[in-house]
Design a protein around this motif. Structure first.
Motif, short mmCIF file in Angstrom:
data_model
loop_
_atom_site.label_atom_id
_atom_site.label_comp_id
_atom_site.label_asym_id
_atom_site.label_seq_id
_atom_site.Cartn_x
_atom_site.Cartn_y
_atom_site.Cartn_z
N THR A 122 30.84 46.72 52.22
CA THR A 122 29.68 46.40 51.27
C THR A 122 30.24 45.00 50.71
OG1 THR A 122 29.63 48.69 50.95
CG2 THR A 122 28.58 47.18 49.03
N VAL A 123 29.24 44.23 50.80
CA VAL A 123 29.11 42.81 50.09
C VAL A 123 28.70 42.86 48.63
CG1 VAL A 123 28.44 40.48 49.96
CG2 VAL A 123 29.15 41.60 52.15
N SER A 124 29.52 42.63 47.56
CA SER A 124 29.27 42.49 46.20
C SER A 124 29.68 41.23 45.51
CB SER A 124 29.80 43.87 45.63
OG SER A 124 29.36 43.98 44.53
N GLU A 125 28.74 41.00 44.63
CA GLU A 125 28.97 39.99 43.72
C GLU A 125 30.44 40.23 42.41
OE1 GLU A 125 27.21 36.96 40.22
OE2 GLU A 125 25.87 38.75 41.09
N LEU A 126 31.17 39.51 42.55
CA LEU A 126 32.36 39.59 41.78
C LEU A 126 32.78 38.20 41.11
CD1 LEU A 126 34.20 41.18 39.90
CD2 LEU A 126 35.60 41.37 42.01
N SER A 127 32.67 37.83 39.86
CA SER A 127 33.21 36.74 39.29
C SER A 127 34.37 37.43 38.54
CB SER A 127 31.91 35.98 38.35
OG SER A 127 31.19 35.42 39.05
N TRP A 128 35.51 36.82 38.56
CA TRP A 128 36.68 37.28 38.07
C TRP A 128 36.69 37.39 36.46
CZ3 TRP A 128 40.04 33.81 41.40
CH2 TRP A 128 39.96 33.96 42.62
N GLY A 129 36.94 38.55 35.82
CA GLY A 129 36.88 38.72 34.70
C GLY A 129 35.68 39.23 33.88
N GLU A 130 34.50 39.00 34.64
CA GLU A 130 33.23 39.26 34.18
C GLU A 130 32.67 40.84 34.87
OE1 GLU A 130 30.62 36.12 34.86
OE2 GLU A 130 31.95 34.73 34.29
N ASN A 131 32.13 41.41 33.74
CA ASN A 131 31.24 42.66 34.38
C ASN A 131 32.13 43.54 35.28
OD1 ASN A 131 28.79 41.71 32.91
ND2 ASN A 131 28.38 40.42 34.71
N LEU A 132 33.18 43.86 34.77
CA LEU A 132 34.31 44.56 35.49
C LEU A 132 33.87 46.01 35.87
CD1 LEU A 132 37.67 42.94 34.84
CD2 LEU A 132 36.31 42.51 36.72
N ASP A 133 33.05 46.42 34.74
CA ASP A 133 32.79 48.00 34.72
C ASP A 133 32.05 48.13 35.53
OD1 ASP A 133 30.91 46.47 33.81
OD2 ASP A 133 30.19 47.37 31.99
N ARG A 134 31.37 47.32 36.49
CA ARG A 134 30.67 47.61 37.86
C ARG A 134 31.48 48.15 38.92
NH1 ARG A 134 29.41 42.97 39.99
NH2 ARG A 134 27.82 43.97 41.51
N PHE A 135 32.83 48.05 38.66
CA PHE A 135 33.85 48.52 39.73
C PHE A 135 34.84 49.35 39.02
CE2 PHE A 135 32.51 44.22 40.57
CZ PHE A 135 32.31 44.09 42.01
N PRO A 136 35.04 50.51 39.85
CA PRO A 136 35.74 51.75 39.31
C PRO A 136 37.16 51.28 38.80
CG PRO A 136 35.61 51.89 41.53
CD PRO A 136 34.82 50.77 41.37
N ALA A 137 37.58 51.71 37.54
CA ALA A 137 38.98 50.99 37.24
C ALA A 137 40.07 51.96 37.84
CB ALA A 137 39.05 51.37 35.73
N GLY A 138 40.94 51.18 38.37
CA GLY A 138 41.78 51.82 39.29
C GLY A 138 41.42 52.65 40.41
#
Length: 218
Positions: A119-135
């Motif tokens: 899966t390709v997904s946008e991720l700018s480090w340090g931003e909107n991290l809640d879009r990805f499961p913690a741990g």
């Protein structure tokens, strides 16, 4: 931000970055990566650190089959593609401007039956991290992502969010400047870090990291 400017008659060692594509063979698959240095700079060419990371993954020293993985700063997506070919369910991430090219490379190089693992997904480090499961990931991969000092803290914050106590982080990099060592020293304050591989010909190091246990107040 490009590390070196685009110049048609630049040093021969840089000429491979100006090619429209780069070809590799990993996991018994021919991989053809589209490159566009003029358009996206560092995000649209294959760096040696990515190639060495793929070589390391192919050695099987880290189990990928059936694992959940995420690649940070994926650029062309070569590392994430190889991780999927090795059986990982992988989220391949980069900033928004790189996503179209990244998605094209991923789709064109993963055969049916394997493509659904990536899966390709946008991720700018340090931003909107809640879009990805913690741990939520078994493996965190990064190839040549340690070079801009102002990204070090957001990168560390991102890694801390993505990693559980059992997550394995693999970072492949060339130590170009003292600031690169600075990041490794910062990382060691929060993660156990060891060098697990060195490609002398390309001068690329691979570091393995895992979260340090939380300190318990007595």
């Amino acid at each position: 931000m490009a590390l070196v400017p685009y110049v048609e008659n630049s040093l021969p060692i840089l000429s491979k970055f100006y090619n429209a594509s780069a070809q590799f063979r990993f996991c018994n698959h021919e991989i053809n990566i589209a490159q566009d240095w003029k358009k996206l700079g560092v995000a649209a060419v294959v760096w040696d650190a990515a190639v060495v990371m793929c070589m390391y993954l192919e050695l099987g020293r880290v189990e990928l089959k059936g694992k959940t993985a995420i690649e940070l700063g994926a650029g062309t997506g070569l590392v994430g593609i190889v991780a999927a070919l090795l059986g990982a369910k992988v989220t391949i991430t980069d900033r928004q401007p790189a996503l179209d090219s990244l998605s094209t490379n991923v789709k064109s190089n993963l055969p049916p039956g394997i493509s659904e693992l990536a899966t390709v997904s946008e991720l700018s480090w340090g931003e909107n991290l809640d879009r990805f499961p913690a741990g939520g990931f078994d493996i965190v991969l990064g190839a040549d992502i340690v070079y801009l000092e102002n990204t070090f803290i957001p990168l560390l914050k991102t890694m801390q969010h993505l990693c559980s106590d059992t997550t394995t982080v693999l970072l492949s990099c060339k130590i170009r400047y003292e600031r690169d060592n600075t990041f490794l020293n910062i990382l060691k304050e929060h993660f156990s870090v060891e060098e697990v591989y060195y490609d002398e010909a390309r001068d690329i190091h691979i570091f393995k990291a895992s979260k340090l246990p939380k300190k318990v107040d007595l």
